[in-house]
Design a protein around this motif. Sequence first.
Motif, PDB file in Angstrom:
ATOM      1  N   LEU A 425     -40.757  -7.877  -8.675  1.00 21.61           N
ATOM      2  CA  LEU A 425     -40.620  -8.979  -7.798  1.00 21.61           C
ATOM      3  C   LEU A 425     -41.561 -10.069  -8.525  1.00 21.61           C
ATOM      4  CD1 LEU A 425     -41.052  -7.260  -4.538  1.00 21.61           C
ATOM      5  CD2 LEU A 425     -39.167  -8.739  -4.972  1.00 21.61           C
ATOM      6  N   VAL A 426     -41.200 -11.608  -8.329  1.00 26.66           N
ATOM      7  CA  VAL A 426     -41.718 -12.537  -8.794  1.00 26.66           C
ATOM      8  C   VAL A 426     -43.269 -12.634  -8.124  1.00 26.66           C
ATOM      9  CG1 VAL A 426     -41.787 -14.961  -9.393  1.00 26.66           C
ATOM     10  CG2 VAL A 426     -39.646 -13.741  -9.453  1.00 26.66           C
ATOM     11  N   GLY A 427     -44.144 -12.594  -8.793  1.00 29.18           N
ATOM     12  CA  GLY A 427     -45.312 -12.894  -7.876  1.00 29.18           C
ATOM     13  C   GLY A 427     -46.253 -11.649  -7.652  1.00 29.18           C
ATOM     14  N   GLU A 428     -45.504 -10.654  -7.750  1.00 27.15           N
ATOM     15  CA  GLU A 428     -45.841  -9.145  -7.408  1.00 27.15           C
ATOM     16  C   GLU A 428     -45.843  -8.152  -8.255  1.00 27.15           C
ATOM     17  OE1 GLU A 428     -44.676  -7.670  -3.616  1.00 27.15           O
ATOM     18  OE2 GLU A 428     -44.089  -9.710  -2.917  1.00 27.15           O
ATOM     19  N   THR A 429     -46.473  -7.045  -8.319  1.00 30.43           N
ATOM     20  CA  THR A 429     -46.430  -5.984  -9.402  1.00 30.43           C
ATOM     21  C   THR A 429     -46.056  -4.636  -8.501  1.00 30.43           C
ATOM     22  OG1 THR A 429     -48.015  -6.919 -10.271  1.00 30.43           O
ATOM     23  CG2 THR A 429     -47.775  -4.763 -10.762  1.00 30.43           C
ATOM     24  N   LEU A 430     -44.963  -4.103  -8.840  1.00 33.05           N
ATOM     25  CA  LEU A 430     -44.389  -2.877  -8.327  1.00 33.05           C
ATOM     26  C   LEU A 430     -44.892  -1.543  -9.052  1.00 33.05           C
ATOM     27  CD1 LEU A 430     -40.859  -3.683  -7.013  1.00 33.05           C
ATOM     28  CD2 LEU A 430     -42.644  -3.461  -5.592  1.00 33.05           C
ATOM     29  N   SER A 431     -45.189  -0.750  -8.635  1.00 21.18           N
ATOM     30  CA  SER A 431     -45.438   0.362  -9.476  1.00 21.18           C
ATOM     31  C   SER A 431     -44.671   1.578  -9.033  1.00 21.18           C
ATOM     32  CB  SER A 431     -47.108   0.851  -9.423  1.00 21.18           C
ATOM     33  OG  SER A 431     -47.329   1.969 -10.034  1.00 21.18           O
ATOM     34  N   GLY A 432     -44.580   2.660  -9.846  1.00 19.46           N
ATOM     35  CA  GLY A 432     -43.456   3.803  -9.421  1.00 19.46           C
ATOM     36  C   GLY A 432     -44.581   4.678  -8.793  1.00 19.46           C
ATOM     37  N   ASP A 433     -45.711   4.746  -9.281  1.00 20.52           N
ATOM     38  CA  ASP A 433     -46.678   5.818  -8.570  1.00 20.52           C
ATOM     39  C   ASP A 433     -46.925   5.568  -6.953  1.00 20.52           C
ATOM     40  OD1 ASP A 433     -46.820   6.980 -11.117  1.00 20.52           O
ATOM     41  OD2 ASP A 433     -48.536   5.844 -11.747  1.00 20.52           O
ATOM     42  N   THR A 434     -46.923   4.103  -6.692  1.00 19.50           N
ATOM     43  CA  THR A 434     -47.251   3.560  -5.482  1.00 19.50           C
ATOM     44  C   THR A 434     -46.280   3.224  -4.540  1.00 19.50           C
ATOM     45  OG1 THR A 434     -47.797   1.251  -6.173  1.00 19.50           O
ATOM     46  CG2 THR A 434     -49.506   2.949  -6.293  1.00 19.50           C
ATOM     47  N   MET A 435     -44.928   3.066  -5.059  1.00 18.63           N
ATOM     48  CA  MET A 435     -43.757   2.606  -4.073  1.00 18.63           C
ATOM     49  C   MET A 435     -43.535   3.607  -3.042  1.00 18.63           C
ATOM     50  SD  MET A 435     -41.080   1.531  -7.252  1.00 18.63           S
ATOM     51  CE  MET A 435     -39.936   0.665  -6.063  1.00 18.63           C
ATOM     52  N   ALA A 436     -43.460   2.854  -1.767  1.00 20.38           N
ATOM     53  CA  ALA A 436     -43.210   3.612  -0.677  1.00 20.38           C
ATOM     54  C   ALA A 436     -41.540   3.764  -0.670  1.00 20.38           C
ATOM     55  CB  ALA A 436     -43.638   2.969   0.553  1.00 20.38           C
ATOM     56  N   GLU A 437     -40.929   2.944  -1.303  1.00 22.43           N
ATOM     57  CA  GLU A 437     -39.249   3.253  -1.297  1.00 22.43           C
ATOM     58  C   GLU A 437     -38.828   2.342  -2.315  1.00 22.43           C
ATOM     59  OE1 GLU A 437     -38.034   1.422   2.406  1.00 22.43           O
ATOM     60  OE2 GLU A 437     -38.760  -0.630   2.019  1.00 22.43           O
ATOM     61  N   ALA A 438     -37.520   2.628  -2.660  1.00 23.87           N
ATOM     62  CA  ALA A 438     -36.987   1.903  -3.838  1.00 23.87           C
ATOM     63  C   ALA A 438     -36.975   0.350  -3.563  1.00 23.87           C
ATOM     64  CB  ALA A 438     -35.445   2.195  -3.922  1.00 23.87           C
ATOM     65  N   TRP A 439     -36.817  -0.467  -4.513  1.00 25.76           N
ATOM     66  CA  TRP A 439     -36.537  -1.826  -4.416  1.00 25.76           C
ATOM     67  C   TRP A 439     -35.122  -2.172  -4.838  1.00 25.76           C
ATOM     68  CZ3 TRP A 439     -37.276  -6.084  -1.998  1.00 25.76           C
ATOM     69  CH2 TRP A 439     -36.739  -7.446  -2.644  1.00 25.76           C
ATOM     70  N   PRO A 440     -34.246  -2.449  -4.374  1.00 25.37           N
ATOM     71  CA  PRO A 440     -32.817  -2.620  -4.530  1.00 25.37           C
ATOM     72  C   PRO A 440     -32.481  -4.130  -4.926  1.00 25.37           C
ATOM     73  CG  PRO A 440     -32.859  -2.610  -2.271  1.00 25.37           C
ATOM     74  CD  PRO A 440     -34.248  -2.276  -2.595  1.00 25.37           C
ATOM     75  N   GLY A 441     -33.538  -4.878  -4.529  1.00 22.07           N
ATOM     76  CA  GLY A 441     -33.257  -6.277  -4.628  1.00 22.07           C
ATOM     77  C   GLY A 441     -33.235  -7.083  -6.066  1.00 22.07           C
ATOM     78  N   ASP A 442     -33.481  -8.421  -6.011  1.00 24.48           N
ATOM     79  CA  ASP A 442     -33.403  -9.042  -7.359  1.00 24.48           C
ATOM     80  C   ASP A 442     -34.560  -9.402  -7.756  1.00 24.48           C
ATOM     81  OD1 ASP A 442     -30.666  -9.110  -7.447  1.00 24.48           O
ATOM     82  OD2 ASP A 442     -30.136 -10.827  -6.579  1.00 24.48           O
ATOM     83  N   GLY A 443     -35.115 -10.000  -9.010  1.00 18.31           N
ATOM     84  CA  GLY A 443     -36.221 -10.433  -9.441  1.00 18.31           C
ATOM     85  C   GLY A 443     -36.297 -10.516 -10.769  1.00 18.31           C
ATOM     86  N   VAL A 444     -37.298 -10.233 -11.819  1.00 16.66           N
ATOM     87  CA  VAL A 444     -37.144 -10.225 -13.090  1.00 16.66           C
ATOM     88  C   VAL A 444     -37.213  -9.041 -13.913  1.00 16.66           C
ATOM     89  CG1 VAL A 444     -38.598 -11.302 -14.894  1.00 16.66           C
ATOM     90  CG2 VAL A 444     -38.376 -12.567 -12.804  1.00 16.66           C
ATOM     91  N   MET A 445     -36.408  -8.645 -14.916  1.00 16.95           N
ATOM     92  CA  MET A 445     -36.337  -7.760 -15.765  1.00 16.95           C
ATOM     93  C   MET A 445     -37.670  -7.436 -16.616  1.00 16.95           C
ATOM     94  SD  MET A 445     -33.632  -6.432 -14.738  1.00 16.95           S
ATOM     95  CE  MET A 445     -33.635  -4.978 -15.658  1.00 16.95           C
ATOM     96  N   VAL A 446     -38.322  -6.205 -16.405  1.00 18.96           N
ATOM     97  CA  VAL A 446     -39.534  -5.737 -16.947  1.00 18.96           C
ATOM     98  C   VAL A 446     -39.452  -4.259 -17.493  1.00 18.96           C
ATOM     99  CG1 VAL A 446     -41.021  -7.167 -15.593  1.00 18.96           C
ATOM    100  CG2 VAL A 446     -40.609  -4.878 -14.931  1.00 18.96           C
ATOM    101  N   ASN A 447     -39.793  -3.949 -18.459  1.00 20.86           N
ATOM    102  CA  ASN A 447     -39.983  -2.737 -19.107  1.00 20.86           C
ATOM    103  C   ASN A 447     -38.314  -2.621 -19.815  1.00 20.86           C
ATOM    104  OD1 ASN A 447     -42.646  -2.310 -18.578  1.00 20.86           O
ATOM    105  ND2 ASN A 447     -42.146  -1.602 -16.416  1.00 20.86           N
ATOM    106  N   SER A 448     -37.687  -3.597 -20.281  1.00 21.17           N
ATOM    107  CA  SER A 448     -36.434  -3.387 -20.454  1.00 21.17           C
ATOM    108  C   SER A 448     -36.028  -4.120 -21.723  1.00 21.17           C
ATOM    109  CB  SER A 448     -35.414  -3.946 -19.262  1.00 21.17           C
ATOM    110  OG  SER A 448     -35.849  -3.412 -18.078  1.00 21.17           O
TER     111      SER A 448
END
Length: 929
Positions: A425-448
């Motif tokens: 997400l733009v302006g946010e930081t998602l982490s696989g360790d702390t996510m409560a649910e999947a993020w199916p939306g758009d944003g910016v590609m990272v780790n790719s």
Amino acid sequence: MAAPQGQRYTPADIEAKWQQTWADQGLDRASEDPGKPKFYALSMFPYPSGNLHMGHVRNYTITDVVARVRRMQGYRVLHPMGWDAFGLPAENAAIDRGIHPAQWTQQNIEQMKTQLQQLGLSYDWDREVATCAPDYYKWTQWSFIQFLKAGLAYQKEAAVNWDPIDQTVLANEQVDSAGRSWRSGAKVERKLLRQWFLKITDYAEELLQDLDKLPGWPERVRVMQENWIGKSTGAVVTFEVASSSSISNTVTSRKVGLWQRVRRNIAEMRVRDFPSGSWLYERNRRWLEDHGFASIQVSNTERIEVFTTRPDTLWGATFMVLSPEHPLVATLTTAEQAEAIAAYQTAASAKSDIDRTDDTKEKSGVWTGSYATNPVNGAKIPIWIADYVLMGYGTGAIMAVPAHDQRDFEFARKYGLPIQVVVQLVGETLSGDTMAEAWPGDGVMVNSGPLNGTPAGKGEGQSVAQAIAWLEAEGKGQGQVNYRLRDWLISRQRYWGVPIPVIHCPSCGTVPVPDAQLPVELPENVEFSGRGASPLSQLGDWVNVPCPTCGEPAQRETDTMDTFIDSSWYFLRYADARNDQAIFDFDKVNDWLPVDQYVGGIEHAILHLLYSRFFTKVLRDRGLLTCDEPFSRLLTQGMVQNITYKNPKTGKYIPIPAIADADQPVDPETGDPLEVFYEKMSKSKYNGVAPQDVLSKYGADTARMFILFKAPPEKDLEWDDADVEGQYRFLNRVWRLVTEFIGQSGGVGAQTLAPAPGDLSKPEKDLRRAIHIAIKEISEDIEGDYQFNTAVSELMKLSNALTDAKCTDSPVYAEGITTLVKLIAPFAPHMAEELWQQLGPKQVGQTASIHIQPWPVLDESALVADEINLVIQIMGKTRGTITVPADSDKVALEQYARESELAQRYIEGKTVKKVIVVPGKLVNFVVAP
């Protein structure tokens, strides 16, 4: 033929009489007159269960009104009826009642045909078809052979519902909600059998694109078909699986000759490159063992193909999931995981596809013990099996991206699998360790890798398009269009259906039955037990036949066809139903097709309609048709509902007659208060109304009028006995109105000639305006969306205008009476015919039946009013109306209003601050307080 004044309306006396007369006259027989435009009106034909229900009555009445109106408008009309007569209920009847399916079906057809005739439906019964008749299914079999010749029919293994106790295949409807056989109670298993399919997927794109050719279909239905076809754009990606095996023999110390070294290299290469289990793999593996080359590590690479609509998320794929039925499962399963995998496969085989893909159920799976290599980053990811992946959809394998797919996320959390975020997400930081649910939306590609920083999405220049381009450039994948649509499985292991017309020969393979030997008829000497294999497979005399090609002993195919096959072309057969030399005549079928108006339930929005479109396109491509689509316009009528009583504590439905107090209904057994709501009429809900009960009390015309008046045809209809009674009273008023006119005038005669408008008095002009308003409004209501409910309202208005008219001895009044009878004819055909005959149409040289009279023609000049009613308002409050000339301008309208006695009562002696004039409608005076 004058009627005595005050003659009572008795439907029972007139309806049967006119039904017989119309049949004797062949009144509803389709005309082949090329000088008239054609109109093909069709209702979806019924399964002959034995009794009509109100849903049938509504469907058929709607189509009948359309057909009758078109005849009166000068069209030659094809309006046929038939029977979708194959199916499981007849076979169940054979088991339960000891009666042959053919006999049970024919009895039901005769009973339902009588019920249809009692409704006064204008069917061309000369074109009646029944799909279980050999002269019909001969051409169903011939059609199948056309598919076979076109390469559109084939066999492969597919899963079926298997009853392990009765040792028989079950239809989906024979499996209860707990997954048990409806007859034996056994837990149903999924079993692979060799089945016949039709390649509807070859037409997926055309079926999708041609939805744009159907503007006369409800948008809802087109969307449902579009979603069912399910076109998706993505990429095919191959994941490699490296599995290794060691040959345990010890190499002895000896010299290896040159030839053996060359042969050894060839063998090792073939073991590496060919799939395990293939004859080249096994042959070379055995050679290596036999020649003592045991310490060689032999690598065999398997490949798993995956289709994904989000190839941009490949860098987030942390595991793979295969269907339990995937053919690679056995190869990939390690010895340590074999027992767990086998148990899971057994459990999955007992579940239906619906259960397996239910998003509300907890996900489950088992690791195979093997790994795959992610082709974009080289990561080693585990390969699992899980029942939520189906072998019949896609490739039967998925890459799992848990950070961005909720189903994969839940699976990963349950089994402790890694979660890698690749869309941030733009302006946010998602982490696989702390996510409560999947993020199916758009944003910016990272780790790719090469996609980092790219906007995520399917738009131009976004991540999906860039990922496909990168995969193709790197040779790691290929862009591809996929469809959700699967090929049509048509095999049924039952008796009461169309035998598939092929013969299996050991020498010649699968051979179609020659045309001259069609139909392959169902044998009659069959025993029905509901146990064991298909009844046809147990008849040796029927199964064992010589091959039509080589004459050697061969066997018939014992599967029968899905009954959707029968209904996918029946509308074509109506065009030439008695042709015994061909499926239909080319000129006749292309004269009548496409169907101009098709009417049926929304439950057929996908399968029946999609299959019919498919059949039409295939037969077109075989040179038999010229149309691309079978149905130009489609109306999906709403359900017929009735008040329903249910005990919320027990879940039990209570019959309507058992309710003592409708205002405070309680369960007669327990005294519990009941829930009250409207629900679709059903035997299980005890809320049905038998059409025969309505017909015997009120007559067919009342039933038709209620069905048409209660709700627009596409909406659900709520049954109301009071409204049925109301329509009966209305028909009685029309009857009295017309018969009293006949008694006073002696019939219509020359009075049907309307006088010149200039000769009319004001009452005559007012009545004539009401007549032609009715013609205009009803003519518009029966076009477009078929607003029959408002058309009936206009009939009531015209009836009221005639009742209130003061010029009953005028030719205008006679015009109104004949117009009313003509306008009501498609809605209440029996009463209209009786009144028309009593009016004496032969006196003016007209043919006998009202149903072939010209539809009333609108006279636009009659709609022009000489005077209008002008509303007078004081301070915005309506005080009454005055009559003024219709062509008055704003100044004149204000003057008429000011000078009126009505306005003077409120404005006299007061200061008028403002006057608001709405031409043709009202004058509003704003006065000082």
